[in-house]
Design a protein around this motif. Structure first.
Motif, PDB file in Angstrom:
ATOM      1  N   ASP A 199       0.897  -1.442   0.074  1.00  0.00           N
ATOM      2  CA  ASP A 199      -0.122   0.020  -0.021  1.00  0.00           C
ATOM      3  C   ASP A 199       0.967   1.128   0.321  1.00  0.00           C
ATOM      4  OD1 ASP A 199      -2.987   0.987   1.121  1.00  0.00           O
ATOM      5  OD2 ASP A 199      -1.410   2.376   1.642  1.00  0.00           O
ATOM      6  N   LEU A 200       1.820   1.338   0.840  1.00  0.00           N
ATOM      7  CA  LEU A 200       2.750   2.461   0.962  1.00  0.00           C
ATOM      8  C   LEU A 200       3.635   2.692  -0.110  1.00  0.00           C
ATOM      9  CD1 LEU A 200       3.539   4.759   2.805  1.00  0.00           C
ATOM     10  CD2 LEU A 200       5.388   3.268   3.908  1.00  0.00           C
ATOM     11  N   ALA A 201       4.016   1.641  -0.651  1.00  0.00           N
ATOM     12  CA  ALA A 201       4.755   1.637  -1.911  1.00  0.00           C
ATOM     13  C   ALA A 201       4.154   2.271  -3.252  1.00  0.00           C
ATOM     14  CB  ALA A 201       5.473   0.385  -2.392  1.00  0.00           C
ATOM     15  N   LYS A 202       2.689   1.865  -3.475  1.00  0.00           N
ATOM     16  CA  LYS A 202       1.974   2.343  -4.587  1.00  0.00           C
ATOM     17  C   LYS A 202       1.538   3.733  -4.608  1.00  0.00           C
ATOM     18  CE  LYS A 202       2.966  -1.535  -6.548  1.00  0.00           C
ATOM     19  NZ  LYS A 202       4.162  -1.576  -7.701  1.00  0.00           N
ATOM     20  N   ALA A 203       1.266   3.897  -3.123  1.00  0.00           N
ATOM     21  CA  ALA A 203       0.726   5.446  -2.798  1.00  0.00           C
ATOM     22  C   ALA A 203       1.991   6.378  -2.878  1.00  0.00           C
ATOM     23  CB  ALA A 203       0.100   5.316  -1.405  1.00  0.00           C
ATOM     24  N   SER A 204       3.032   6.055  -2.682  1.00  0.00           N
ATOM     25  CA  SER A 204       4.102   6.845  -2.741  1.00  0.00           C
ATOM     26  C   SER A 204       4.638   7.085  -4.200  1.00  0.00           C
ATOM     27  CB  SER A 204       5.427   6.157  -2.022  1.00  0.00           C
ATOM     28  OG  SER A 204       5.269   5.926  -0.591  1.00  0.00           O
ATOM     29  N   VAL A 205       4.468   6.284  -4.911  1.00  0.00           N
ATOM     30  CA  VAL A 205       4.669   6.708  -6.404  1.00  0.00           C
ATOM     31  C   VAL A 205       3.751   7.543  -6.924  1.00  0.00           C
ATOM     32  CG1 VAL A 205       4.813   5.720  -8.751  1.00  0.00           C
ATOM     33  CG2 VAL A 205       6.000   4.418  -6.679  1.00  0.00           C
ATOM     34  N   LEU A 206       2.240   7.593  -6.547  1.00  0.00           N
ATOM     35  CA  LEU A 206       1.411   8.443  -6.955  1.00  0.00           C
ATOM     36  C   LEU A 206       2.092   9.860  -6.441  1.00  0.00           C
ATOM     37  CD1 LEU A 206      -1.735   6.419  -6.174  1.00  0.00           C
ATOM     38  CD2 LEU A 206      -1.361   7.450  -8.363  1.00  0.00           C
ATOM     39  N   ARG A 207       2.301   9.986  -5.202  1.00  0.00           N
ATOM     40  CA  ARG A 207       2.495  11.437  -4.568  1.00  0.00           C
ATOM     41  C   ARG A 207       3.828  11.819  -5.404  1.00  0.00           C
ATOM     42  NH1 ARG A 207      -0.398  15.406  -2.425  1.00  0.00           N
ATOM     43  NH2 ARG A 207       1.028  16.751  -1.607  1.00  0.00           N
ATOM     44  N   MET A 208       4.709  10.937  -5.727  1.00  0.00           N
ATOM     45  CA  MET A 208       5.998  11.269  -6.333  1.00  0.00           C
ATOM     46  C   MET A 208       5.370  12.107  -7.411  1.00  0.00           C
ATOM     47  SD  MET A 208       9.169   8.672  -6.931  1.00  0.00           S
ATOM     48  CE  MET A 208       8.630   7.801  -5.453  1.00  0.00           C
ATOM     49  N   ALA A 209       4.787  11.642  -8.593  1.00  0.00           N
ATOM     50  CA  ALA A 209       4.557  12.147  -9.850  1.00  0.00           C
ATOM     51  C   ALA A 209       3.702  13.567  -9.421  1.00  0.00           C
ATOM     52  CB  ALA A 209       3.470  11.112 -10.698  1.00  0.00           C
ATOM     53  N   PHE A 210       2.749  13.536  -8.439  1.00  0.00           N
ATOM     54  CA  PHE A 210       2.287  14.693  -8.222  1.00  0.00           C
ATOM     55  C   PHE A 210       3.349  15.828  -7.566  1.00  0.00           C
ATOM     56  CE2 PHE A 210       0.462  17.776  -5.121  1.00  0.00           C
ATOM     57  CZ  PHE A 210      -0.772  18.172  -5.737  1.00  0.00           C
ATOM     58  N   ALA A 211       4.361  15.521  -7.036  1.00  0.00           N
ATOM     59  CA  ALA A 211       5.359  16.521  -6.397  1.00  0.00           C
ATOM     60  C   ALA A 211       6.207  16.824  -7.848  1.00  0.00           C
ATOM     61  CB  ALA A 211       6.174  15.663  -5.615  1.00  0.00           C
ATOM     62  N   LEU A 212       6.622  16.008  -8.620  1.00  0.00           N
ATOM     63  CA  LEU A 212       7.518  16.130  -9.631  1.00  0.00           C
ATOM     64  C   LEU A 212       7.022  17.063 -10.729  1.00  0.00           C
ATOM     65  CD1 LEU A 212       9.209  12.658 -10.564  1.00  0.00           C
ATOM     66  CD2 LEU A 212      10.090  14.897  -9.701  1.00  0.00           C
ATOM     67  N   ALA A 213       5.585  17.068 -10.918  1.00  0.00           N
ATOM     68  CA  ALA A 213       4.640  17.811 -11.730  1.00  0.00           C
ATOM     69  C   ALA A 213       4.921  19.307 -11.182  1.00  0.00           C
ATOM     70  CB  ALA A 213       3.226  17.410 -11.632  1.00  0.00           C
ATOM     71  N   GLU A 214       4.725  19.455  -9.999  1.00  0.00           N
ATOM     72  CA  GLU A 214       5.020  20.871  -9.355  1.00  0.00           C
ATOM     73  C   GLU A 214       6.324  21.266  -9.842  1.00  0.00           C
ATOM     74  OE1 GLU A 214       2.559  23.175  -7.993  1.00  0.00           O
ATOM     75  OE2 GLU A 214       1.352  21.129  -8.771  1.00  0.00           O
ATOM     76  N   GLU A 215       7.347  20.536  -9.683  1.00  0.00           N
ATOM     77  CA  GLU A 215       8.669  21.016 -10.058  1.00  0.00           C
ATOM     78  C   GLU A 215       8.988  21.240 -11.395  1.00  0.00           C
ATOM     79  OE1 GLU A 215      11.696  18.860  -7.681  1.00  0.00           O
ATOM     80  OE2 GLU A 215      10.730  19.414  -5.671  1.00  0.00           O
ATOM     81  N   LEU A 216       8.383  20.331 -12.313  1.00  0.00           N
ATOM     82  CA  LEU A 216       8.684  20.334 -13.887  1.00  0.00           C
ATOM     83  C   LEU A 216       7.683  21.531 -14.392  1.00  0.00           C
ATOM     84  CD1 LEU A 216       8.744  16.839 -14.480  1.00  0.00           C
ATOM     85  CD2 LEU A 216      10.683  18.535 -14.629  1.00  0.00           C
ATOM     86  N   ARG A 217       6.890  21.887 -13.904  1.00  0.00           N
ATOM     87  CA  ARG A 217       5.752  22.832 -14.421  1.00  0.00           C
ATOM     88  C   ARG A 217       6.561  24.141 -14.896  1.00  0.00           C
ATOM     89  NH1 ARG A 217       2.038  22.818 -11.283  1.00  0.00           N
ATOM     90  NH2 ARG A 217       0.573  21.419 -12.249  1.00  0.00           N
ATOM     91  N   PRO A 218       7.273  24.881 -14.031  1.00  0.00           N
ATOM     92  CA  PRO A 218       8.049  26.165 -14.505  1.00  0.00           C
ATOM     93  C   PRO A 218       9.095  25.906 -15.725  1.00  0.00           C
ATOM     94  CG  PRO A 218       8.568  25.627 -12.244  1.00  0.00           C
ATOM     95  CD  PRO A 218       7.673  24.705 -12.684  1.00  0.00           C
ATOM     96  N   LEU A 219       9.420  24.671 -15.737  1.00  0.00           N
ATOM     97  CA  LEU A 219      10.470  24.334 -16.851  1.00  0.00           C
ATOM     98  C   LEU A 219       9.702  23.973 -18.144  1.00  0.00           C
ATOM     99  CD1 LEU A 219      13.052  22.672 -14.176  1.00  0.00           C
ATOM    100  CD2 LEU A 219      13.112  25.175 -15.195  1.00  0.00           C
ATOM    101  N   GLY A 220       8.515  23.665 -18.234  1.00  0.00           N
ATOM    102  CA  GLY A 220       7.956  23.042 -19.285  1.00  0.00           C
ATOM    103  C   GLY A 220       7.986  21.591 -19.411  1.00  0.00           C
ATOM    104  N   GLY A 221       8.078  21.094 -18.353  1.00  0.00           N
ATOM    105  CA  GLY A 221       8.189  19.535 -18.349  1.00  0.00           C
ATOM    106  C   GLY A 221       6.707  19.001 -17.717  1.00  0.00           C
ATOM    107  N   THR A 222       6.476  17.710 -18.095  1.00  0.00           N
ATOM    108  CA  THR A 222       5.169  17.288 -17.555  1.00  0.00           C
ATOM    109  C   THR A 222       5.405  15.895 -16.855  1.00  0.00           C
ATOM    110  OG1 THR A 222       3.829  18.096 -19.361  1.00  0.00           O
ATOM    111  CG2 THR A 222       2.991  16.124 -18.442  1.00  0.00           C
ATOM    112  N   ALA A 223       4.992  15.539 -15.615  1.00  0.00           N
ATOM    113  CA  ALA A 223       4.952  14.320 -15.023  1.00  0.00           C
ATOM    114  C   ALA A 223       3.590  13.870 -14.593  1.00  0.00           C
ATOM    115  CB  ALA A 223       5.749  14.506 -13.389  1.00  0.00           C
ATOM    116  N   VAL A 224       3.451  12.431 -14.695  1.00  0.00           N
ATOM    117  CA  VAL A 224       2.139  11.863 -14.526  1.00  0.00           C
ATOM    118  C   VAL A 224       2.220  10.546 -13.803  1.00  0.00           C
ATOM    119  CG1 VAL A 224       0.976  13.010 -16.568  1.00  0.00           C
ATOM    120  CG2 VAL A 224       2.037  10.666 -16.646  1.00  0.00           C
TER     121      VAL A 224
END
Length: 307
Positions: free
Chosen positions: A178-203
């Protein structure tokens, strides 16, 4: 083929965890769309991983090339930052850039237990699962993202099990799973925030009931005879091949407007509906809707209307 038939011609992808399952077909379908794909993982022809499976990254690279792309296999343990940095340095030297990063590293099949509470489980095994399923993704992104963000338009795909909506309300039976799979979901959410101003996309993306090599063996079937597995579990009739998710990710990578999905939790069925795709058998299974309306409801209905 014409350029429109291979929309990823000239693009470079790194599929981390490409040895088997979803990762293998993600690599193959990116190749079918024309990409140069670096396939990495621990299982090589010279040295198998701790899973002791027969599949190898060399086979994956050969399948990528046979599909019309350029497949390049590099053996690497994604728990080792030095090995991962060496992979990225090689991509930089050979290609000068990276357009798609797919984190599909798992490697914990058979390690987690479905019938033990946290305090009853083996702690070291549980922590190892989290290292394999979560730390590897962090190590890989840390090394690869500086190359990916050199130019706008890069895509990061975090492969997990379950949509954000599903995993927010359903316990995945095992604490560590449970923790492993939920963590990966949150990782994509966090990377999306970091990539947005650089023109990148994370899902984040999830398959449905995936017919991986391990799952086919569990049901005692092959990809050619998979329908026979429904005798063991009727819900197996809703399973999907890894081709389904692979096609969806290839279409997403080729979408000039993919930034609209930044931070989203996507499924194979959702991608198929969005891009007009089907599984290898021509069907369009929607496992997560089926799970909510049939499995969770305790119904025994068939697959009509769901694939």
């Amino acid at each position: 083929m014409a350029g429109m038939e291979k929309p990823l011609t000239g693009k470079v992808a790194l599929v981390a965890g490409a040895t088997r399952g979803a990762g293998r077909q993600i690599a193959v379908q990116l190749g079918a769309a024309g990409a140069t794909v670096y396939a990495t993982g621990r299982s090589t022809r010279e040295r198998p991983s701790e899973m002791r499976r027969p599949e190898t990254i060399e086979e994956t690279a050969e399948l990528v090339t046979a599909a019309g792309g350029t497949g390049i296999a590099i053996g690497a343990d994604h728990l080792d930052p030095e090995q991962v940095r060496a992979v990225v340095a090689r991509i930089d030297a050979e290609q000068g850039g990276l357009d798609v990063l797919v984190n599909d590293i798992w490697g914990a099949e058979g390690l987690f237990s479905w019938d033990k509470r946290l305090w009853e489980d083996d702690l070291q095994t549980g922590l190892h699962i989290l290292r394999l399923a979560v730390e590897t993704h962090i190590v890989t992104s840390h090394a690869a993202l500086p190359l990916l963000v050199r130019r706008p338009g890069g895509l990061v795909v975090e492969v997990t099990d379950g949509t954000a909506e599903y995993n927010a309300t359903r316990y995945r039976v095992s604490f560590f799973y449970d923790l492993a799979k939920a963590s990966v979901l949150r990782m994509a959410f966090a990377l999306a925030e970091e990539l947005r101003p650089l023109g990148g996309t994370a899902v984040s993306v999830t398959p449905g009931f995936l017919r991986s090599e391990v799952m086919l063996e569990h049901f005692g079937v092959t990809e050619a005879t998979w329908r026979d597995g429904a005798a063991k579990d009727p819900h197996f009739a809703m399973s999907e091949s890894p081709v389904y998710l692979g096609r969806g990710i290839a279409a997403l990578a080729a979408d000039p407007d993919k930034a609209r999905w930044n931070g989203a939790s996507l499924s194979s069925a959702g991608l198929a509906a969005q891009y007009g795709l089907t599984d290898a058998d021509g069907s369009r299974p929607d496992w997560w809707r089926y799970d909510a309306e049939v499995v969770a409801a305790g119904r025994s209905g068939g697959v009509e209307g769901y694939r």
